[in-house]
Design an enzyme around this catalytic site. Structure first.
Site, PDB file in Angstrom:
ATOM      1  CG  ASP A 106      -5.720  -9.463  -1.239  1.00 36.19           C
ATOM      2  OD1 ASP A 106      -5.646  -8.219  -1.226  1.00 36.19           O
ATOM      3  OD2 ASP A 106      -6.446 -10.073  -2.053  1.00 36.19           O
TER       4      ASP A 106
HETATM    5  C1  NOJ Z   1      -7.800  -6.709  -2.469  1.00 37.81           C
HETATM    6  C2  NOJ Z   1      -7.675  -7.442  -3.757  1.00 37.81           C
HETATM    7  O1  NOJ Z   1      -8.022  -8.794  -3.575  1.00 37.81           O
HETATM    8  C3  NOJ Z   1      -6.291  -7.389  -4.379  1.00 37.81           C
HETATM    9  O2  NOJ Z   1      -6.346  -7.960  -5.647  1.00 37.81           O
HETATM   10  C4  NOJ Z   1      -5.801  -5.979  -4.424  1.00 37.81           C
HETATM   11  O3  NOJ Z   1      -4.548  -5.928  -5.036  1.00 37.81           O
HETATM   12  C5  NOJ Z   1      -5.750  -5.437  -3.006  1.00 37.81           C
HETATM   13  N1  NOJ Z   1      -7.088  -5.453  -2.441  1.00 37.81           N
HETATM   14  C6  NOJ Z   1      -5.205  -4.005  -2.947  1.00 37.81           C
HETATM   15  O4  NOJ Z   1      -6.106  -3.117  -3.424  1.00 37.81           O
END
Ligand code: NOJ
Length: 760
Positions: free
Chosen positions: A293
């Site tokens: 993430d």
């Molecule tokens: C953080 C988020 O937790 C995740 O769900 C998302 O896909 C990513 N950022 C990318 O934007």
């Protein structure tokens, strides 16, 4: 040996070295460009020709931004081979031009994987995932994901960060909106449907998108419902509750996984080899790739799990994160880590191969540019499906004296509330691309579709959900004079749920409670519609309203869907995908809990019923809240319709089953109401005594059944006994012999049951 060859050899794996010595491993240098070759051969051929720098570049994902400076920066970075994937590319034109740089200005022409958060629609926005789960309809959910993929791929996006399949049992957590609720079985089915929808039948089709099962794993159990917080999930709970939807995604062919932000029992997900490698690859045989993430590898320093980014890169990579999103610890530290022997070349090759494999599988080498038409966005077919999903996701929580649907002779209604005409908020959280100008609100829909026959008086009462200015409430109350019914749309703005948007109080925000209270005093039939990203504690508003519809932010076509429900063109059929607490202090509250030592039963003595100086044991010593009672406001699986469904004659084909048998259970379902309606019949089981304690009820099947007024049908479920397996005392998954109960009914509180047993 020239210097280029030396450089390449320095970073070559065993496969690579052989390849360099013999030419290109398994054929000509161009073999990997040949679409007729098997994917694995192409991967091996390409990998054998890559330098260490080119390999490390593939492991790096970067977020793009808009403007000339970004264009220049990313053109340089991509031509230097430093980037394997981009996210947040601002437009189709940018996507195309960046892809051209990758294809035409790099030595080997390795395409970029262009990604984005396409969570519940791209342009045509479907209900938030929690609302989609409320449909209990995998067909419409799969269709929603397919439509999202068709629209997003028309702008060059071939990888979405969805489905989000975190089991969430705490509505304070804002991200409960993005998932499918509290239940393992329902989430697993939705997980499969979404993966199939995003990826389509043929991965090489230009409309297919790689899915990404996230957040791996346990993120939904964030302590106290606060985002980015720690979790404490023991292995058995992980295996029985949190992992199954991810395993189901793997079985459905999900190409990628995202490691989550949380540390579980002290180990951050992006550094958790047990989960990312031993389980995902070892037990499930996954051969796609894992992305971190956003910055979650670097954030292992914040967790206090790593001293610096270099250690974070080492721990993340060695745990099994193939591609790093945004923090850049790999690209900066990997060579040094390799020189120091802290990571090994074979592992780099494996990760690069995992990423290349997905790019080949998606046909990106053969068809890298946008080749689908732009007109798919907001096309009629997509809008119709979004409307169907919004209809099916609405949950009728109360309908006293059949206030809904409004009678045909309704002449005048008051439409009020801050969400009645809130085109932005109606779309819900995680919408980067849907345009509010395309949202059809309830006000729009009532005026457009019913305005000829019914006078729609619109007086919002409040400007937005958090509005505390009560001046408009009096205007709304006086506008109620002379109307046949009031429709009040309250809830949450979209910004109040989703990532980092957690709440400690689940009551209606702003002066919305006062608005409903004032409207109820008018004595007019009051229909309250709640649009929100989570279950709210709405007991008081429920009591004050004659009818209540719950519509988790319903998306682009929420207005037309609700209008048709209000006037009875459609009947509600949504069911709660998560337990609705009566009070925030009950959280976490979910139906599939263990029994505990003294389950609540008998008289519910509440705080005001307790005599002064009552004796210590006078209340009976069972498990409940003195100020909130035994249970929730609504159980999991609950939802009414305009029909009137009842269940009788539950029967099983046998009373004793062997472990490889299939249980056939049937029940008579009758609609004694005046309207045709759809019921979601649900099958639950309980395993009475196990090697470890078992939940009091577990959903194991559901069927959607539509019946005309007065019609009855036999609903039959075939449940393989193997579906009763769980991870018990020895941490292996198996069915344990013993006594069970099976229920079929309209929600998790159903009580029509039959006993059965399973023998060895
Ligand atoms: C953080 C988020 O937790 C995740 O769900 C998302 O896909 C990513 N950022 C990318 O934007």
């Amino acid at each position: 040996m020239n210097s280029i060859t030396r450089l390449m050899l320095a970073g070559a794996s065993v496969i690579g070295i052989t390849a360099l010595l013999t030419g290109c491993g398994n054929g000509s240098p161009d073999l990997y460009k040949d679409a007729s070759q098997p994917v694995e051969k192409r991967v091996e051929n390409l990998l054998s020709q890559m330098t260490l720098d080119e390999k490390i570049g593939q492991l790096n994902q970067r977020s793009m931004w808009d403007g000339d400076e970004a264009l220049a920066h990313f053109t340089q970075e991509i031509s230097d081979g430093n980037i394997g994937s981009l996210l947040n590319v601002p437009s189709a034109a940018f996507a195309d031009s960046m892809q051209r740089v990758a294809m035409e200005r790099t030595r080997l022409g390795i395409p970029l994987l262009i990604s984005r958060d396409v969570i519940h629609g791209y342009k045509t926005i479907f209900p938030i995932p929690l609302g989609q789960a409320a449909t209990f309809d995998t067909t419409i959910v799969e269709q929603g994901a397919r439509i999202a993929a068709v629209e997003a791929s028309s702008d060059g996006i071939r990888w979405t960060f969805a489905p989000m399949i975190d089991i969430a049992r705490d509505p304070r957590w804002g991200r409960i909106a993005e998932g499918c609720g509290e239940d393992v079985y329902l989430t697993s089915l939705m997980s499969r449907a979404m993966v199939k929808g995003f990826q389509g039948d043929d991965l090489t089709d230009p409309t297919s998108m790689a899915a990404c099962a996230k957040h791996f794993v346990g993120y939904g159990a964030s302590e106290s419902g606060r985002d980015y917080n720690s979790t404490f999930i023991p292995e058995r709970l992980l295996r029985n509750i949190y992992l199954p939807p991810f395993e189901e995604a793997c079985k459905a062919g999900c190409l990628t996984y995202m490691s989550s932000f949380n540390d579980n029992d002290g180990v951050p997900a992006s550094g958790n080899k047990f989960v990312l490698t031993d389980i995902l690859r070892g037990e499930w045989g996954f051969n796609g790739f894992v992305v971190s993430d956003w910055a979650s590898v670097g954030e292992m320093v914040n967790h206090g799990f790593c001293a610096d980014y270099k250690e974070a890169a080492m721990k993340g990579f060695n745990a099994g994160v193939d591609m790093e999103m945004e923090s850049g610890t790999y690209i900066t530290n990997m060579k040094q880590l390799l020189d120091e022997g802290k990571i090994d070349m074979a592992a780099i090759d494996r990760s690069v191969a995992n990423i290349l494999r997905v790019k080949f599988m998606l046909g990106l080498f053969d068809n890298p540019y946008i080749s689908t038409p732009q007109e798919v966005k907001y096309c009629d077919e997509h809008l119709a499906a979004a409307k169907e999903a919004a209809i099916k996701s609405a949950i009728l929580l109360k309908n006293d004296k059949d206030v809904l649907p409004l009678p045909a002779d309704t002449k005048r209604i008051l439409l009020t509330g801050p969400l009645a005409h809130a085109p932005h908020d109606q779309m819900g959280t995680w919408v980067f691309d849907g345009e509010k100008e395309r949202t059809v609100t309830l006000l729009d829909a009532l005026r457009n579709e019913y305005g000829n026959d019914v006078t729609i008086v619109y007086e919002p009462g409040l400007g937005y959900s958090r509005d505390k200015n009560e001046a408009g409430i009096a205007r709304a109350v006086s506008a109620a004079r002379g109307v046949d019914a009031i429709i009040a749309v309250v809830g949450e703005e979209s910004i109040l749920s989703g990532e980092a948007h957690c709440l400690a109080d689940l009551n209606l925000v702003g002066a919305q409670g006062k608005l409903i209270e004032a409207l109820s005093r008018t004595g007019k039939p009051l229909v309250t519609i709640v649009m929100a990203g989570r279950p709210l504690t709405i007991k008081k508003q429920l009591d004050e309203s004659d009818a209540m519809l719950y519509s988790f932010h319903p998306g682009t076509m929420g207005g037309p869907a609700l209008a048709d429900l209000i006037f009875g063109k459609e009947s509600p059929c949504g069911k709660t995908p998560v337990t609705f607490p009566a009070a925030v202090g009950q959280v976490p509250i979910y139906y599939s809990k263990n029994a505990g030592s003294r389950p609540a039963h008998g008289t519910e003595t509440l705080i005001d019923d307790i005599p002064q100086e009552g004796g210590q044991t006078s209340l009976g010593n069972t498990s409940y809240w003195l100020d909130a009672g035994f249970g929730p406001l609504f159980p999991f699986g609950y939802g009414l319709s305009y029909g009137n469904f009842s269940y009788d004659n539950l029967s099983l084909d046998k009373t004793t089953y062997k472990k490889d048998d299939v249980i056939t259970a049937s029940v008579t379902l009758t609609n004694s109401g005046k309207h045709k309606a759809t019921e979601v019949s649900q099958l639950y089981i309980r395993d009475h005594a196990g090697s470890v304690t078992r939940p009091v009820k577990e959903l194991k099947g559901f069927e959607r059944v539509t019946l005309a007024p007065g019609e009855s049908a036999t609903v039959t479920f075939n449940l393989p006994v193997s579906d009763l397996a769980f991870y018990g005392a020895d941490m292996t998954k198996k069915v344990e012999a013993g006594d069970f109960t099976l229920w079929i009914g309209g929600d998790s509180d159903c009580n029509l049951s039959a006993p059965f047993s399973v023998t060895d």
